[in-house]
Structures are given as structure tokens and as C-alpha cells.
Design an enzyme around this catalytic site. Structure first.
Site, PDB file in Angstrom:
ATOM      1  N   ASP A  93       9.067  -4.996   1.071  1.00 50.94           N
ATOM      2  CA  ASP A  93       9.748  -4.058   2.102  1.00 50.94           C
ATOM      3  C   ASP A  93      10.807  -4.624   2.964  1.00 50.94           C
ATOM      4  O   ASP A  93      11.044  -5.666   3.241  1.00 50.94           O
ATOM      5  CB  ASP A  93       8.417  -3.174   2.714  1.00 50.94           C
ATOM      6  CG  ASP A  93       7.817  -4.129   3.510  1.00 50.94           C
ATOM      7  OD1 ASP A  93       8.499  -5.095   4.150  1.00 50.94           O
ATOM      8  OD2 ASP A  93       6.649  -3.777   4.168  1.00 50.94           O
ATOM      9  N   ASP A 268       0.592   0.776  -2.302  1.00 51.72           N
ATOM     10  CA  ASP A 268       0.243  -0.489  -1.705  1.00 51.72           C
ATOM     11  C   ASP A 268      -0.269  -0.061  -0.458  1.00 51.72           C
ATOM     12  O   ASP A 268      -0.242   0.717   0.040  1.00 51.72           O
ATOM     13  CB  ASP A 268       1.616  -1.623  -1.258  1.00 51.72           C
ATOM     14  CG  ASP A 268       2.384  -0.936  -0.152  1.00 51.72           C
ATOM     15  OD1 ASP A 268       1.860  -1.582   1.067  1.00 51.72           O
ATOM     16  OD2 ASP A 268       3.055  -0.115  -0.246  1.00 51.72           O
TER      17      ASP A 268
END
Length: 375
Positions: A93, A268
Site C-alpha cells: 500500500d 486485506d
């Protein structure tokens, strides 16, 4: 070898779909759950454990890896795959969520976001270009753009400005890493806070940029479950059908089931490993707190329906003993089980979609977690 970024849809059942995403380090079958390895490791779990439970992709955190050990150090070691010995795909990310969570320690401007390290107070600047550069050094298979994640409760004026900033930052990320420049994929992140029209606008602006996939960001940030689900079912169908869709940071088993029902492909969350370390375990009958005294002399497996190493090998009594004795092995065994549960959930979803019985599969989880069902 199929070109990285190729996304194939194999079957659909309503909005739910199953398929595969090709990356430089292998194929990811969707829907998929990605264990979170914030600083390059999934807490208490070795790569061999992840292989054994069938993990196909893990997540790393750009913010944390940039601060420690440093992306350039990782690059000198051949990238994150070489550094942590995980040979399958990795998604990183952008670090935006972590930076914006710092609140008083950061300042947002057109150029980027300036922040102070939570480790030593040192000052840093994340620009869209810098975030892409860090992720290139990490050599993750899927990189995420820098975005602004607005907090729950942000007003319309602020959120509208934030959508514009997120779009401009996304374009700068794409310019910094043109499509097909290397094997790394770049996903856009849509925002819009808790205003449906701004969600629609953000999706429209981001999908005009040629990203390899698209994420729904800014959900599960403290809002009521009903509001999150309303925005999820509004937003997911607006994302391109021919690209992978990623719901960031979500969530519980039933959240994931709802995400799949809405047409999302990737998920996630730290929940399975964090709860494992706190003694909360997911089973075919619902959540179980291994700390409870009732398990002190329970010789049965943690979950008779689970085939993971923990359930095949150890009793509830032993697992409770490890946890109450504060043995580190408890973290590993509990995490193996919880991650297996989440991975079995998406494996079951893929099979149910292929068989045309996903609605039945969804109802089975609603029966296990009735307290989470949103009317």
C-alpha cells in the site's frame, strides 16, 4: 508467460466473480484474501507457514518499510521478495492511510503530505512520485497510488476538495510510472468519503486513468456497518468490470462475503492475525475465545471442520495453556488457524461462484455471524 496485469474472469454468480490476476511473481486467484505483513513479515508467521496454508499474495506497508529498514536498503538486497524470502506476489500500500492516521504529526499540501516519523520524530515528505519510487525499490508486484483518506465525519466541502487532490495525485503517480514500464502493476484508489455522488465522481475520475486495478479506499474507518455496506454496494459495481477490484482494510468474515457479493476481488485486513494474538479465533461455529476457562480440559480440536496444522495437531486445552502461559508458540498456532480460516473462506467462495451457489454460501456465513447482518 502471460503479461503481468492480465486479469481473467472465469465465472460469475450475480455480481460475484472468480478469476485470476497475473503478476510478475505468479498468478493470484480471485476472490483472494491477502495476509498483512506490515514490516515485511506476517506477524508470528514464516514464509513456509504461509505456503502451507495456501497464501497466494501478501501485503507490505510502504510507510513502515520506508522508515525501517529503508526502501533503498531493501533495493540493495534485491527487493522485498529476496529480503523476506517470499517468492509469490506482494502488494504494497502507499502508506497514505498510516500517514493520515498520524493526525497532528502531518501536513497536507498539493505537493504531497509532510509528516513526522512515529519512531524518532524526523520530518519526511511523501509526494506521489516519492511513493512510487519507494515501491519500485521494494519491487512489489502491485503498487498503490498516494491518496488522501478522509476521516469518518468529514464534511462535504472538505471531502470534495480531497477527491480532487486524490485524483491529481493519482495522475502524478501514473506519470511517474507509465503503464507497462516494468513488471510492477499500479492500482488507483477511489475515495469520496461518505457521499455517494462524490464516490461516483472519484470512481469516474480515477477510471479515466489507465490503472491496472482499482481500490475502494476510506471504508471501515469507524462508520456504522450499515453505512459501509450501503457505500460498498453502491461503489463496487461502478468500478471497471475488466480490472481487479480491491476493498482496502476490510475486514470481518461477513464483510468479505459481502464484498464478494458486491463484485470485489481482493481483500486485506490485520484482523485474523491481530485477533489470533489476542486469543480470539474464528471457527465454523463462530468466534471462540481460547482464554475461557471452559477450554482448560477440552481435548477436542480447535475447529473439527478445519484441516490446518493447529487443528490437526493440538487440543483446545493445549492452545489455552500456551496462551495463558504467554508462550510465543500460541501466537504462531493461533495465527496459522485464523489465516487458514480466512483463506478457506475465499477458496470456498471461488468454488461456490463456479458452482452457481454463492447466495447459499453467503447465507451460511450470515447464520454463523447473525450479529453482523445488516438488514
Amino acid at each position: 508467460m502471460t503479461t503481468p496485469g492480465t486479469f481473467e474472469i472465469h465465472a460469475t454468480d450475480g455480481a460475484a466473480r472468480t478469476g485470476c490476476l497475473h503478476t510478475a511473481h505468479g498468478i493470484v486467484r480471485t476472490p483472494i484474501f491477502m495476509p498483512v505483513g506490515t514490516v515485511g513479515s506476517v506477524k508470528a508467521i514464516a514464509p513456509d507457514d504461509l505456503e502451507a496454508i495456501g497464501a497466494e499474495i501478501i501485503l507490505g506497508n510502504t510507510y513502515h518499510l520506508y522508515l525501517r529498514p529503508g526502501d533503498e536498503l531493501v533495493a540493495r538486497r534485491g527487493g522485498l521478495h529476496e529480503f523476506n524470502a517470499w517468492r509469490k506476489p506482494i502488494l504494497t500500500d502507499s502508506g497514505g492511510f498510516q500517514v493520515f492516521s498520524l493526525s497532528g504529526l502531518r501536513r497536507i499540501a498539493e505537493e504531497g503530505v509532510e509528516f513526522r516519523s512515529h519512531l524518532d520524530g524526523s520530518k519526511h515528505l511523501f509526494t506521489p512520485e516519492k511513493v512510487v519510487s519507494i515501491q519500485r525499490n521494494l519491487n512489489s508486484d502491485i503498487m498503490m497510488v498516494l491518496d488522501e483518506c478522509v476521516p469518518y465525519g468529514a464534511d462535504r466541502t472538505y471531502t470534495e476538495k480531497s477527491v480532487g487532490l486524490t485524483t491529481r495525485w493519482a495522475k502524478r503517480c501514473r506519470d511517474a510510472y507509465p503503464k507497462g514500464a516494468a513488471g510492477n502493476l499500479l492500482f488507483g484508489i477511489t475515495q469520496g468519503g461518505f457521499f455517494k455522488d462524490l464516490r461516483t465522481r472519484s470512481i469516474g475520475e480515477l477510471t479515466d486513468i489507465d490503472f491496472d486495478g482499482f481500490a475502494l479506499g476510506g471504508l471501515s474507518v469507524g462508520e456504522p456497518k450499515a453505512e459501509m455496506m450501503d457505500l460498498l454496494y453502491h461503489s463496487a459495481p461502478l468500478l471497471p468490470a475488466d480490472k481487479p477490484r480491491y476493498l482496502m482494510g476490510v475486514g470481518t468474515p461477513l464483510d468479505i462475503i459481502n464484498g464478494i457479493a458486491a463484485g470485489v476481488d481482493m481483500f486485506d485486513c490485520v484482523l485474523p492475525t491481530r485477533n489470533a494474538r489476542n486469543g480470539t479465533l474464528y471457527t465454523s461455529l463462530g468466534k471462540l475465545n481460547i482464554k475461557r476457562r471452559e477450554f482448560a480440559e477440552d481435548d477436542g480440536p480447535l475447529d473439527p471442520a478445519c484441516s490446518c496444522y493447529t487443528c490437526r495437531t493440538f487440543s483446545r486445552a493445549y492452545l489455552r495453556h500456551l496462551y495463558t502461559a504467554k508462550e510465543l508458540l500460541a501466537f504462531r498456532l493461533n495465527s496459522i488457524h485464523n489465516l487458514t480460516y480466512f483463506l478457506d473462506l475465499v477458496r470456498g467462495a471461488r468454488a461456490a461462484i463456479a458452482a452457481g451457489r454463492f447466495a447459499e454460501y453467503k447465507r451460511s456465513f450470515e447464520a454463523i455471524y447473525p450479529e453482523e447482518v445488516v438488514a
